[in-house]
Design an enzyme around this catalytic site. Structure first.
Site, PDB file in Angstrom:
ATOM      1  N   CYS A  55      -0.439 -59.668 -29.451  1.00 31.99           N
ATOM      2  CA  CYS A  55       0.381 -58.918 -30.418  1.00 31.99           C
ATOM      3  C   CYS A  55       1.067 -57.734 -29.732  1.00 31.99           C
ATOM      4  CB  CYS A  55      -0.504 -58.429 -31.564  1.00 31.99           C
ATOM      5  SG  CYS A  55       0.415 -57.516 -32.814  1.00 31.99           S
ATOM      6  N   CYS A  59      -2.255 -51.107 -31.657  1.00 28.78           N
ATOM      7  CA  CYS A  59      -3.364 -50.611 -32.493  1.00 28.78           C
ATOM      8  C   CYS A  59      -4.616 -50.491 -31.600  1.00 28.78           C
ATOM      9  CB  CYS A  59      -3.621 -51.567 -33.652  1.00 28.78           C
ATOM     10  SG  CYS A  59      -2.103 -52.022 -34.523  1.00 28.78           S
ATOM     11  N   CYS A  62      -7.788 -52.823 -31.915  1.00 25.21           N
ATOM     12  CA  CYS A  62      -7.652 -54.264 -32.154  1.00 25.21           C
ATOM     13  C   CYS A  62      -7.823 -55.117 -30.902  1.00 25.21           C
ATOM     14  CB  CYS A  62      -6.279 -54.547 -32.778  1.00 25.21           C
ATOM     15  SG  CYS A  62      -6.117 -56.280 -33.283  1.00 25.21           S
ATOM     16  N   CYS A  99      -7.773 -66.381 -46.704  1.00 27.74           N
ATOM     17  CA  CYS A  99      -6.895 -65.341 -46.151  1.00 27.74           C
ATOM     18  C   CYS A  99      -6.500 -65.703 -44.726  1.00 27.74           C
ATOM     19  CB  CYS A  99      -7.607 -64.000 -46.111  1.00 27.74           C
ATOM     20  SG  CYS A  99      -8.258 -63.488 -47.690  1.00 27.74           S
ATOM     21  N   CYS A 131      -4.037 -65.670 -49.554  1.00 22.35           N
ATOM     22  CA  CYS A 131      -3.681 -64.340 -49.054  1.00 22.35           C
ATOM     23  C   CYS A 131      -3.201 -64.501 -47.623  1.00 22.35           C
ATOM     24  CB  CYS A 131      -4.916 -63.437 -49.093  1.00 22.35           C
ATOM     25  SG  CYS A 131      -4.655 -61.814 -48.339  1.00 22.35           S
ATOM     26  N   CYS A 191      -3.107 -56.123 -51.234  1.00 21.54           N
ATOM     27  CA  CYS A 191      -4.427 -55.898 -50.663  1.00 21.54           C
ATOM     28  C   CYS A 191      -4.230 -54.864 -49.567  1.00 21.54           C
ATOM     29  CB  CYS A 191      -4.983 -57.202 -50.085  1.00 21.54           C
ATOM     30  SG  CYS A 191      -6.534 -56.970 -49.174  1.00 21.54           S
ATOM     31  N   ARG A 263     -13.371 -54.187 -51.281  1.00 19.86           N
ATOM     32  CA  ARG A 263     -14.015 -55.190 -50.416  1.00 19.86           C
ATOM     33  C   ARG A 263     -14.757 -54.527 -49.273  1.00 19.86           C
ATOM     34  NH1 ARG A 263      -9.992 -58.120 -49.010  1.00 19.86           N
ATOM     35  NH2 ARG A 263     -10.139 -59.158 -51.010  1.00 19.86           N
TER      36      ARG A 263
HETATM   37  N1  SAM Z   1      -1.135 -58.005 -37.571  1.00 18.36           N
HETATM   38  C1  SAM Z   1      -1.290 -57.799 -38.959  1.00 18.36           C
HETATM   39  C2  SAM Z   1      -1.444 -56.349 -39.326  1.00 18.36           C
HETATM   40  O1  SAM Z   1      -1.861 -55.546 -38.491  1.00 18.36           O
HETATM   41  O2  SAM Z   1      -1.152 -56.014 -40.462  1.00 18.36           O
HETATM   42  C3  SAM Z   1      -2.449 -58.583 -39.547  1.00 18.36           C
HETATM   43  C4  SAM Z   1      -3.722 -58.787 -38.779  1.00 18.36           C
HETATM   44  S1  SAM Z   1      -4.695 -57.297 -38.479  1.00 18.36           S
HETATM   45  C5  SAM Z   1      -5.910 -57.892 -37.358  1.00 18.36           C
HETATM   46  C6  SAM Z   1      -5.502 -57.017 -40.048  1.00 18.36           C
HETATM   47  C7  SAM Z   1      -6.374 -55.792 -40.189  1.00 18.36           C
HETATM   48  O3  SAM Z   1      -7.620 -55.980 -39.547  1.00 18.36           O
HETATM   49  C8  SAM Z   1      -5.876 -54.488 -39.601  1.00 18.36           C
HETATM   50  O4  SAM Z   1      -4.957 -53.868 -40.436  1.00 18.36           O
HETATM   51  C9  SAM Z   1      -7.143 -53.680 -39.484  1.00 18.36           C
HETATM   52  O5  SAM Z   1      -7.314 -52.891 -40.646  1.00 18.36           O
HETATM   53  C10 SAM Z   1      -8.239 -54.732 -39.377  1.00 18.36           C
HETATM   54  N2  SAM Z   1      -8.883 -54.706 -38.063  1.00 18.36           N
HETATM   55  C11 SAM Z   1      -8.340 -55.119 -36.893  1.00 18.36           C
HETATM   56  N3  SAM Z   1      -9.194 -54.945 -35.864  1.00 18.36           N
HETATM   57  C12 SAM Z   1     -10.313 -54.392 -36.386  1.00 18.36           C
HETATM   58  C13 SAM Z   1     -11.553 -53.970 -35.812  1.00 18.36           C
HETATM   59  N4  SAM Z   1     -11.788 -54.069 -34.519  1.00 18.36           N
HETATM   60  N5  SAM Z   1     -12.492 -53.465 -36.636  1.00 18.36           N
HETATM   61  C14 SAM Z   1     -12.237 -53.373 -37.970  1.00 18.36           C
HETATM   62  N6  SAM Z   1     -11.091 -53.744 -38.555  1.00 18.36           N
HETATM   63  C15 SAM Z   1     -10.127 -54.244 -37.781  1.00 18.36           C
HETATM   64 FE1  SF4 Z   2      -1.359 -56.647 -33.957  1.00 18.26          FE
HETATM   65 FE2  SF4 Z   2      -3.963 -56.179 -34.186  1.00 18.26          FE
HETATM   66 FE3  SF4 Z   2      -2.243 -54.257 -34.765  1.00 18.26          FE
HETATM   67 FE4  SF4 Z   2      -2.432 -56.426 -36.402  1.00 18.26          FE
HETATM   68  S1  SF4 Z   2      -3.996 -54.877 -36.026  1.00 18.26           S
HETATM   69  S2  SF4 Z   2      -0.551 -55.416 -35.655  1.00 18.26           S
HETATM   70  S3  SF4 Z   2      -2.891 -58.002 -34.858  1.00 18.26           S
HETATM   71  S4  SF4 Z   2      -2.548 -55.194 -32.723  1.00 18.26           S
END
Ligand code: SAM
Ligand code: SF4
Ligand code: DTB
Length: 320
Positions: A55, A59, A62, A99, A131, A191, A263
């Site tokens: 990606c 973040c 992530c 989802c 979702c 959500c 949730r």
């Molecule tokens: N890329 C899209 C986004 O960021 O909206 C969707 C997928 S992203 C992985 C979905 C959510 O997962 C993120 O907004 C975050 O809140 C949560 N998330 C991601 N990595 C995480 C982690 N290591 N621990 C807890 N929550 C996490």
């Molecule tokens: Fe990409 Fe992870 Fe950020 Fe979602 S949370 S935008 S998958 S880097």
């Protein structure tokens, strides 16, 4: 300001809740929970990562960001048939919502988006709620998802506005709010929640809660994730969040958003049963089920079934 917020986030009121004596806060939240929900019912969503890793967003929590070297696998967008086979299995094991998450910065029109629309239609045909979480999208894309029958779009604000720049630099808080506004305008349920344990203080958690509660209408579903630390990410070595802070946040979310589903999301594998029980008492009424979240483990389904049974809780059956 861009977005759906029409009331001003009241951060001080949210902070006052988070600072109340823990059991007073839980007691009050449990009372409000019972006014608005059947306290024995827990909604069960199952996740599937339909496109994993690589990606472009940064973040810092992530596993799927291309900016960090993490143990998470990379996998291209799955085929519609494979996804629907997983959805069928999720239904058989008792989930009522499926989802689908994609590691995209934003939705792009074309073959990938058309495939997602087919996945949504297929999940609906199975009698499950659908979702998706696909990153940013615009009004037209949200409309097409609505036409395909999408029930919920997940798009989290993650943390308080003042802490956001320390967590993500490739997008802004207002970008997130703009996508939420497109989802709302298309008539898809929202959500939207966040992650605790990103090094934020209570005030930043209060900012997040106030921001969510000020969305008008409030999100139908509020995922409260606790950071799952990922090796190789900047937050991989973070201090674990005290479980009492999670309970406080769930209770405050219940009081500020009485009608929303709250949730108890990522982080349950690291949470002991009694802490989960207190979260359910304080108003959590939805969980992710199944062995895996997106790239990290979730509690074993048998363990979850035992926990719900021990607490006298039951999974919601059938899409609502
Ligand atoms: N890329 C899209 C986004 O960021 O909206 C969707 C997928 S992203 C992985 C979905 C959510 O997962 C993120 O907004 C975050 O809140 C949560 N998330 C991601 N990595 C995480 C982690 N290591 N621990 C807890 N929550 C996490
Ligand atoms: Fe990409 Fe992870 Fe950020 Fe979602 S949370 S935008 S998958 S880097
Ligand atoms: C949400 O708020 N939590 C889910 C879902 N929305 C997409 C994702 C949790 C991801 C946890 C880390 C992982 O498994 O990669």
């Amino acid at each position: 300001m861009t977005g759906t917020a029409t009331t001003r986030p009241d951060v001080d009121a949210a902070l006052a809740l988070l600072e109340r004596p823990l059991l007073d806060l839980v007691f009050e939240a449990a009372r409000v929970h019972r006014e608005h929900h059947d306290p024995r019912r827990v909604q069960c969503s199952q996740l599937l990562s339909i496109k994993t890793g690589g990606c472009p967003e940064d973040c810092t929590y992530c596993s799927q960001s291309a900016h960090f070297d993490t143990p998470a696998p990379r996998a291209p967008r799955m085929d519609v048939d494979e996804v629907l086979a997983e959805a069928r299995r999720a239904k058989e094991s008792g989930a009522d919502r499926f989802c689908m998450g994609a590691a995209w910065r934003e939705v792009r029109d074309g073959a990938d988006f058309d495939a997602v629309l087919a996945m949504v239609r297929g999940v609906k045909d199975l009698g499950l709620e659908a979702c998706v979480t696909l990153g940013m999208l615009d009004d037209g894309q949200a409309r097409r998802l609505a036409e395909a029958g999408l029930d919920y779009y997940n798009h989290n604000l993650d943390t308080g506005r003042s802490h956001y720049d320390a967590i993500v630099s490739t997008r802004t808080y207002d970008d997130r709010l703009a996508t939420l506004a497109s989802v709302r305008a298309a008539g898809v349920r929202v959500c939207c929640g966040g992650i605790l344990g990103l090094g934020e203080d209570r005030r930043a958690r209060a900012e997040l809660l106030a921001e969510l509660a000020a969305l008008d209408p409030q999100p139908e579903s509020v995922p409260v994730n606790t950071l799952v630390p990922i090796e190789g990410t900047p937050l991989g070595g973070s201090e674990p969040l005290p479980w009492t802070e999670l309970v406080r946040t769930v209770a405050a979310a219940r009081l500020l958003m009485p009608r929303s589903a709250v949730r108890l999301s990522a982080g349950r594998s690291e949470l002991h049963d009694a802490a989960q029980a207190l979260c359910f008492l304080a108003g959590a009424n939805s969980i992710f089920v199944g062995d895996e979240l997106l790239t990290t483990p979730n509690p074993d389904p048998g363990t979850d079934a035992d926990l719900l049974a021990a607490l006298g809780l039951e999974a919601v059956r059938g899409a609502r």
